[in-house]
Write an enzyme that holds these catalytic residues in place. Structure first.
Site, PDB file in Angstrom:
ATOM      1  N   CYS A  13       2.789  -2.488  15.591  1.00  0.00           N
ATOM      2  CA  CYS A  13       2.691  -2.152  14.163  1.00  0.00           C
ATOM      3  C   CYS A  13       1.984  -3.253  13.374  1.00  0.00           C
ATOM      4  CB  CYS A  13       4.101  -1.939  13.613  1.00  0.00           C
ATOM      5  SG  CYS A  13       4.142  -1.650  11.838  1.00  0.00           S
TER       6      CYS A  13
ATOM      7  N   CYS B 198       7.836  -4.984  15.396  1.00  0.00           N
ATOM      8  CA  CYS B 198       7.518  -4.038  16.470  1.00  0.00           C
ATOM      9  C   CYS B 198       6.109  -4.374  16.974  1.00  0.00           C
ATOM     10  CB  CYS B 198       7.591  -2.605  15.954  1.00  0.00           C
ATOM     11  SG  CYS B 198       9.216  -2.215  15.293  1.00  0.00           S
TER      12      CYS B 198
ATOM     13  N   CYS C  67       3.561   8.337   0.985  1.00  0.00           N
ATOM     14  CA  CYS C  67       4.149   7.375   1.920  1.00  0.00           C
ATOM     15  C   CYS C  67       4.322   6.048   1.180  1.00  0.00           C
ATOM     16  CB  CYS C  67       3.212   7.241   3.120  1.00  0.00           C
ATOM     17  SG  CYS C  67       3.750   6.036   4.324  1.00  0.00           S
TER      18      CYS C  67
ATOM     19  N   CYS D 155       0.175   2.304   8.600  1.00  0.00           N
ATOM     20  CA  CYS D 155       0.380   1.690   7.300  1.00  0.00           C
ATOM     21  C   CYS D 155       0.408   0.184   7.511  1.00  0.00           C
ATOM     22  CB  CYS D 155       1.735   2.118   6.723  1.00  0.00           C
ATOM     23  SG  CYS D 155       1.689   3.701   5.933  1.00  0.00           S
TER      24      CYS D 155
ATOM     25  N   GLU E 197       0.815  -1.204   0.000  1.00  0.00           N
ATOM     26  CA  GLU E 197       0.000   0.000   0.000  1.00  0.00           C
ATOM     27  C   GLU E 197       0.851   1.257   0.000  1.00  0.00           C
ATOM     28  OE1 GLU E 197      -1.980  -1.402   3.543  1.00  0.00           O
ATOM     29  OE2 GLU E 197      -1.381   0.465   4.497  1.00  0.00           O
TER      30      GLU E 197
ATOM     31  N   LEU F 195      12.077   5.954  17.202  1.00  0.00           N
ATOM     32  CA  LEU F 195      12.690   5.718  18.512  1.00  0.00           C
ATOM     33  C   LEU F 195      11.671   5.062  19.453  1.00  0.00           C
ATOM     34  CD1 LEU F 195      15.517   6.125  19.626  1.00  0.00           C
ATOM     35  CD2 LEU F 195      14.713   8.210  20.719  1.00  0.00           C
ATOM     36  N   HIS F 196      10.587   5.751  19.731  1.00  0.00           N
ATOM     37  CA  HIS F 196       9.452   5.188  20.485  1.00  0.00           C
ATOM     38  C   HIS F 196       9.765   4.752  21.910  1.00  0.00           C
ATOM     39  CE1 HIS F 196       7.938   5.450  16.525  1.00  0.00           C
ATOM     40  NE2 HIS F 196       8.074   4.215  16.145  1.00  0.00           N
TER      41      HIS F 196
ATOM     42  N   CYS G 105       7.145  -7.146   7.164  1.00  0.00           N
ATOM     43  CA  CYS G 105       8.335  -6.616   7.815  1.00  0.00           C
ATOM     44  C   CYS G 105       8.835  -7.642   8.813  1.00  0.00           C
ATOM     45  CB  CYS G 105       8.026  -5.299   8.533  1.00  0.00           C
ATOM     46  SG  CYS G 105       9.501  -4.567   9.277  1.00  0.00           S
TER      47      CYS G 105
HETATM   48  N1  SAH Z   1      10.150   0.370   9.232  1.00  0.00           N
HETATM   49  C1  SAH Z   1      10.350   1.772   9.229  1.00  0.00           C
HETATM   50  C2  SAH Z   1       9.412   2.530   8.296  1.00  0.00           C
HETATM   51  C3  SAH Z   1       7.968   2.112   8.272  1.00  0.00           C
HETATM   52  S1  SAH Z   1       6.992   2.451   9.710  1.00  0.00           S
HETATM   53  C4  SAH Z   1      10.261   2.320  10.635  1.00  0.00           C
HETATM   54  O1  SAH Z   1       9.853   1.582  11.523  1.00  0.00           O
HETATM   55  O2  SAH Z   1      10.651   3.470  10.840  1.00  0.00           O
HETATM   56  C5  SAH Z   1       6.732   4.210   9.642  1.00  0.00           C
HETATM   57  C6  SAH Z   1       6.374   4.789  10.988  1.00  0.00           C
HETATM   58  O3  SAH Z   1       5.040   4.440  11.377  1.00  0.00           O
HETATM   59  C7  SAH Z   1       7.295   4.293  12.104  1.00  0.00           C
HETATM   60  O4  SAH Z   1       7.722   5.347  12.902  1.00  0.00           O
HETATM   61  C8  SAH Z   1       6.377   3.372  12.861  1.00  0.00           C
HETATM   62  O5  SAH Z   1       6.830   3.168  14.159  1.00  0.00           O
HETATM   63  C9  SAH Z   1       5.056   4.091  12.743  1.00  0.00           C
HETATM   64  N2  SAH Z   1       3.892   3.275  13.107  1.00  0.00           N
HETATM   65  C10 SAH Z   1       3.736   1.952  12.964  1.00  0.00           C
HETATM   66  N3  SAH Z   1       2.519   1.564  13.448  1.00  0.00           N
HETATM   67  C11 SAH Z   1       1.924   2.685  13.911  1.00  0.00           C
HETATM   68  C12 SAH Z   1       0.677   2.947  14.545  1.00  0.00           C
HETATM   69  N4  SAH Z   1      -0.193   1.991  14.749  1.00  0.00           N
HETATM   70  N5  SAH Z   1       0.387   4.228  14.891  1.00  0.00           N
HETATM   71  C13 SAH Z   1       1.265   5.228  14.656  1.00  0.00           C
HETATM   72  N6  SAH Z   1       2.446   5.042  14.051  1.00  0.00           N
HETATM   73  C14 SAH Z   1       2.786   3.790  13.694  1.00  0.00           C
HETATM   74 FE1  SF4 Z   2       8.647  -2.941  10.634  1.00  0.00          FE
HETATM   75 FE2  SF4 Z   2       6.498  -1.684  11.567  1.00  0.00          FE
HETATM   76 FE3  SF4 Z   2       8.671  -1.937  13.089  1.00  0.00          FE
HETATM   77 FE4  SF4 Z   2       8.733  -0.281  10.968  1.00  0.00          FE
HETATM   78  S1  SF4 Z   2       7.450  -0.073  12.773  1.00  0.00           S
HETATM   79  S2  SF4 Z   2      10.294  -1.799  11.585  1.00  0.00           S
HETATM   80  S3  SF4 Z   2       7.400  -1.421   9.556  1.00  0.00           S
HETATM   81  S4  SF4 Z   2       7.363  -3.635  12.332  1.00  0.00           S
END
Ligand code: SAH
Ligand code: SF4
Length: 353
Positions: free
Chosen positions: A128, A125, A114, A342, A93, A224-225, A121
């Protein structure tokens, strides 16, 4: 589906070489690239200054874009989400996000896309949707670059900003990512400036160094989170492999090579990473790297237990950062639920099919 070579995955030299193999001179490459990237032709038949015989030869061997559009959705604020099917039946997507009128005015023509870099992936995480089904495969350069072409064509908008924040971990697919970036950036290609592209990573330290060694001034965002290993590890397994100190080392290296400020993305998740103490550690960390912070209220993913904190907690977190002299923003727009998280549209599609 077709497995023809996609032109969107070839650089100019490669297009020329393919045309030589067909007995054609270099200027045919210029004509074809001009049709695709400047005039927006999506099939060879439209290329009326090419001889008919060459057009059919091209159509037998090549496709312009390797993506098949499956569906598009819109949210109230005109964010659009596109689902594309790949030659092997898998889905990715791509999300088109118009500039926020609050930041850029009602008549802004700024459109951010985007873009996905992998199917699924591997980094898992916990919050996600993209990693829920694990990793399927890397996208090739053509599949990455074609998202820009396809979304531009479907929306009729000129896309001027790219964020590699769709599905997948872009730095785990570095060779294809770099080739796609070159095609998106090239004057003969899509023509978007490197400074208008941002690669987002979950923090792969060795690849951050490699990325820093590239000549293009593409921006870097780091997910970072969590501002301590203890918190980050709970939600991002990648932190075990590359703990915060190692990540910071690679970012100092990036800073030594590039002029662009790094951005830290920080999703606010209730009772996980939204404490005052995390905010203070985050401020120290960002300050030391001269990084900006982008706070994003967590976007609910079906089946996952996480929630976003209240607006008051979000604002307090922001204030802790800004009062320490750090440049931080909080995404406050409503109706962006379709845009974040996403990976969800594709997950639904794969579960249906
Ligand atoms: N894998 C890369 C890029 C894709 S994710 C990364 O992790 O940076 C793009 C962003 O969306 C990342 O910062 C990710 O942590 C965030 N993201 C993923 N799931 C999300 C959610 N449910 N709500 C808000 N942000 C989210
Ligand atoms: Fe993969 Fe989602 Fe973590 Fe980005 S945030 S590395 S897309 S699992």
């Amino acid at each position: 589906m077709s497995r023809l070579t996609a032109i969107t995955g070839l650089n100019r030299d490669e297009v020329e070489t393919r045309l030589h193999q067909l007995g054609e001179p270099d200027y045919r490459a210029t004509q074809i690239l001009d049709w695709i990237y400047a005039k927006g032709a999506m099939d060879f038949e439209a290329m009326t200054n090419l001889p008919a015989a060459l057009r059919s030869k091209l159509a037998e061997r090549f496709t312009i874009s390797p993506l098949r559009s499956v569906e598009g959705t819109r949210s109230g604020d005109t964010t659009r989400k596109y689902l594309y099917q790949l030659h092997d039946g898998r889905y990715i997507e791509t999300v088109l996000i118009p500039a926020s009128p609050a930041l850029y005015g009602e008549s802004s023509d700024r459109y951010t896309l985007c873009v996905s870099s992998q199917v699924g992936c591997a980094y898992g995480c916990k919050f996600c949707a993209s990693g829920l089904d694990g990793f399927a495969r890397n996208l090739d350069a053509g599949e990455i670059a074609a998202q820009v072409l396809a979304a531009g064509e479907e929306s009729g908008k000129k896309i001027n900003n790219i964020v590699f924040m769709g599905m997948g971990e872009p730095l785990a697919n570095l060779p294809n990512l770099l080739k796609a970036i070159a095609i998106i950036n090239a004057p003969w290609g899509i023509g978007i400036g490197a400074r208008h592209m941002t690669v987002s990573t979950s923090g792969l330290a060795p690849q951050i160094r490699e990325f820093a060694d590239q000549p293009l001034q593409v921006r870097l965002a780091v997910s970072l989170h969590g501002a301590s290993d203890e918190v980050r590890e709970k939600i991002m397994p990648v932190n075990k492999k590359y703990p915060i100190n190692e990540l910071l080392d690679s970012l100092r290296y990036y800073n030594s090579k590039k002029k662009q400020k790094i951005t830290f993305e920080y999703i606010l998740i209730e009772d996980i990473n939204d404490s005052e103490e995390q905010a203070r550690s985050l401020a120290t960390l960002a300050y030391s790297l001269n990084a900006k912070i982008n706070l994003i209220p967590y976007n609910k993913v079906e089946g996952l237990p996480w929630a976003r904190p209240s607006e008051a907690v979000q604002e307090d977190f922001l204030n802790t950062l800004t009062s320490r002299g750090v440049h931080a923003t909080l995404r406050r727009e409503k109706g962006h639920d379709i845009e974040a998280a996403c990976g969800q549209l594709r997950l639904r599609k794969e579960q249906e099919g």
